[in-house]
Design a protein around this motif. Structure first.
Motif, short mmCIF file in Angstrom:
data_model
loop_
_atom_site.label_atom_id
_atom_site.label_comp_id
_atom_site.label_asym_id
_atom_site.label_seq_id
_atom_site.Cartn_x
_atom_site.Cartn_y
_atom_site.Cartn_z
N THR A 99 0.62 -1.22 0.18
CA THR A 99 0.10 -0.08 0.02
C THR A 99 0.95 1.31 -0.08
N PHE A 100 2.05 1.13 0.83
CA PHE A 100 2.84 2.55 0.88
C PHE A 100 3.46 2.42 -0.48
N LEU A 101 3.84 1.57 -1.10
CA LEU A 101 4.54 1.76 -2.36
C LEU A 101 3.70 1.95 -3.50
N GLN A 105 4.30 5.95 -3.09
CA GLN A 105 5.64 5.72 -3.56
C GLN A 105 6.80 5.74 -2.39
N ILE A 106 6.49 5.25 -1.30
CA ILE A 106 7.35 5.02 -0.29
C ILE A 106 7.84 3.38 0.20
N LYS A 107 8.99 3.24 -0.01
CA LYS A 107 9.45 1.87 0.08
C LYS A 107 9.76 1.75 1.84
N LEU A 108 9.17 1.06 2.40
CA LEU A 108 9.16 1.01 3.96
C LEU A 108 10.24 0.01 4.22
N ALA A 109 11.22 0.29 4.87
CA ALA A 109 12.48 -0.50 5.55
C ALA A 109 12.09 -0.97 6.67
N ALA A 368 -0.55 5.98 3.94
CA ALA A 368 0.42 6.25 2.94
C ALA A 368 0.08 7.54 2.07
N ARG A 369 -0.92 8.07 2.11
CA ARG A 369 -1.25 9.36 1.21
C ARG A 369 -0.83 10.59 2.04
N ASP A 370 -1.07 10.44 3.35
CA ASP A 370 -0.35 11.63 4.44
C ASP A 370 0.95 11.63 4.50
N LEU A 371 1.40 10.28 4.52
CA LEU A 371 2.98 10.22 4.87
C LEU A 371 3.71 10.63 3.46
N LEU A 374 4.33 14.35 3.84
CA LEU A 374 5.05 14.50 5.05
C LEU A 374 6.59 14.47 4.40
N CYS A 375 6.68 13.39 3.59
CA CYS A 375 8.27 12.87 3.25
C CYS A 375 8.40 14.07 2.11
#
Ligand SMILES: C[S@@+](CC[C@H](N)C(=O)[O-])C[C@H]1O[C@@H](n2cnc3c(N)ncnc32)[C@H](O)[C@@H]1O
Length: 408
Positions: A99-101, A105-109, A368-371, A374-375
């Motif tokens: 979902t985050f990707l 477009q965030i790759k959670l590590a 994910a939309r909100d992050l 923030l990112c």
């Protein structure tokens, strides 16, 4: 009704559905695992999409287990009892990462997964009452419908709530009296099960049963004792329902945070506000529900938190703040409802370059939309935890901490 359709399941997706394709059509099937061949009954159809549930397993997955609860796939409350618990956690982590990707477009590590005891964790349940002439039933909504499925026990609930449910089932004829209007009710217990409450919508019958080993709170104000403080929670206030993960969630959220001024946005009854008030010189808590605000004020008084300003308002009140209000803010807790945080509120936070925040959410999509915002605003994710607040269902909580790079 159409005859069952034979399908091969590709993957498990959000909602706990097994996804299959036939021609142009996508099938979202409950009680189906990747690699399985099944026959499914279709319950609901949209343009190119069908929703249903497995009625026969032709080729089972090695991951499949016998669902422990006899109501599974009749009652609509659980989605994953057919999957061993560690596999449920693996599935949820994959959904979070995907979902985050896709959305952020965030790759959670390094997602840390925090498991829960998988049964008897819930401290709150909402039941429906269905009256027919001479007959009344009490239970949950049936799977994918608004019909009622009667139950006498639920393995997700704390034992106290199952005792209450059994008592109500034994006396349910009382609902048939003409002056009784209650059509739904909620049962709640404190984390240690020493107190309980029942909250009815409409006029309930007089129940005779006694619950002698615990105290019934007639005004509905339960007292939850936690390592972070004691919390009064009224019937109209939000409080986390998993009694085992509540304390670790708060600990991980505020661990090591301290400074001048913290904001607790969407504060509820003060689960984060109370511990924040010990580590910050000043805290501002914002909550729009007046019942929760009343509980919050009582909790601040009872826990000796004299440095908290309460704003009983929509969080958008921060649009009216001037530079002075933002001065010294060094930490923010965002714990919004499913729909997430309004874009403008996130914008204010970014604009004033608050050094650090924690975002807690039960909805990975809005999170994910909100992050992403923030990112893009210069924040970096420093840790991610998936808290499995809702074993046997597809739901979970996510906690992400962010900070601005020191040099920015
Ligand atoms: C997920 S709960 C979190 C409560 C609290 N942080 C806790 O963990 O117990 C979200 C809270 O935000 C409140 N809320 C929802 N929308 C809001 C808004 N626009 N402004 C302020 N509060 C809001 C709800 O009433 C609810 O108490």
């Amino acid at each position: 009704m159409n005859p069952p359709i034979e399908l091969t399941i590709d993957k498990l997706v959000h909602g706990g559905y097994g996804l299959a394709f036939k021609g142009e059509r996508a099938y979202f099937i409950l009680n189906a695992l990747p690699g399985e061949s099944i026959r499914a009954e279709i319950i609901r159809e949209k343009k190119n999409t069908s929703f249903g549930k497995t009625v026969e397993i032709l080729h089972p997955s090695p991951l499949r287990i016998e669902a422990p609860c006899p109501h599974f796939m009749h009652c609509g409350g659980c989605h994953l009892q057919h999957l061993e618990y560690t596999e449920q956690l693996r599935f949820k982590r994959a959904i979070l990462e995907e979902t985050f990707l896709r959305i952020g477009q965030i790759k959670l590590a390094d997602v840390e997964v925090i498991a829960s005891p998988p049964w008897h964790y819930r401290t709150r349940a909402q039941f429906k009452v269905m009256k027919r002439p001479g007959n009344v039933q009490v239970g949950f909504f049936a799977v994918q419908s608004h019909r009622l499925w009667a139950i006498d026990q639920c393995p997700l609930l704390a034992d106290r709530l199952n005792e209450l449910l059994r008592g109500i089932q034994a006396e349910r004829e009382g609902f048939l009296k003409p002056d009784i209007t209650a059509e739904e009710f909620q049962v709640r217990t404190s984390g240690d099960e020493s107190q309980w409450a029942m909250d009815f919508v409409g006029q309930p019958p007089e129940f005779e049963f006694a619950e002698e080993s615990a105290t019934m709170v007639p005004d509905g104000n339960l007292n939850y004792q936690t390592q972070h403080g004691n919390f009064r929670v009224g019937s109209n206030s939000f409080f986390q329902v998993n009694r085992f993960l509540l304390e670790p969630l708060v600990s991980k959220s505020i661990e090591g945070a301290s400074g001048s001024k913290a904001l607790d946005l969407f504060s509820g009854v003060g689960l984060f506000t109370v511990p924040l008030s010990r580590d910050f010189e000043q805290v501002v808590a914002i909550e729009e529900n007046p019942y929760a605000v009343s509980d919050l004020q009582e909790n601040l008084r009872a826990n000796g938190c004299a440095n908290v300003q309460v704003l009983g308002s929509d969080v958008s009140v921060i649009h009216r703040w001037g530079p002075k209000d933002w001065e010294d803010v060094d930490f923010v807790v965002f714990d919004p409802p499913r729909q997430g945080v309004e874009r403008g509120v996130l914008g204010q936070f970014v604009k004033h370059q608050v050094p650090a925040c924690v975002y807690v959410s039960c909805d990975p999509t809005s999170m994910a939309r909100d992050l992403k915002i923030l990112c893009a605003g210069g924040y970096q994710i420093t840790s991610t935890q998936l808290f499995d607040f809702f074993p046997q269902t597809y739901h979970f909580e996510t906690l992400i901490r962010l900070r601005r790079p020191i040099s920015s």
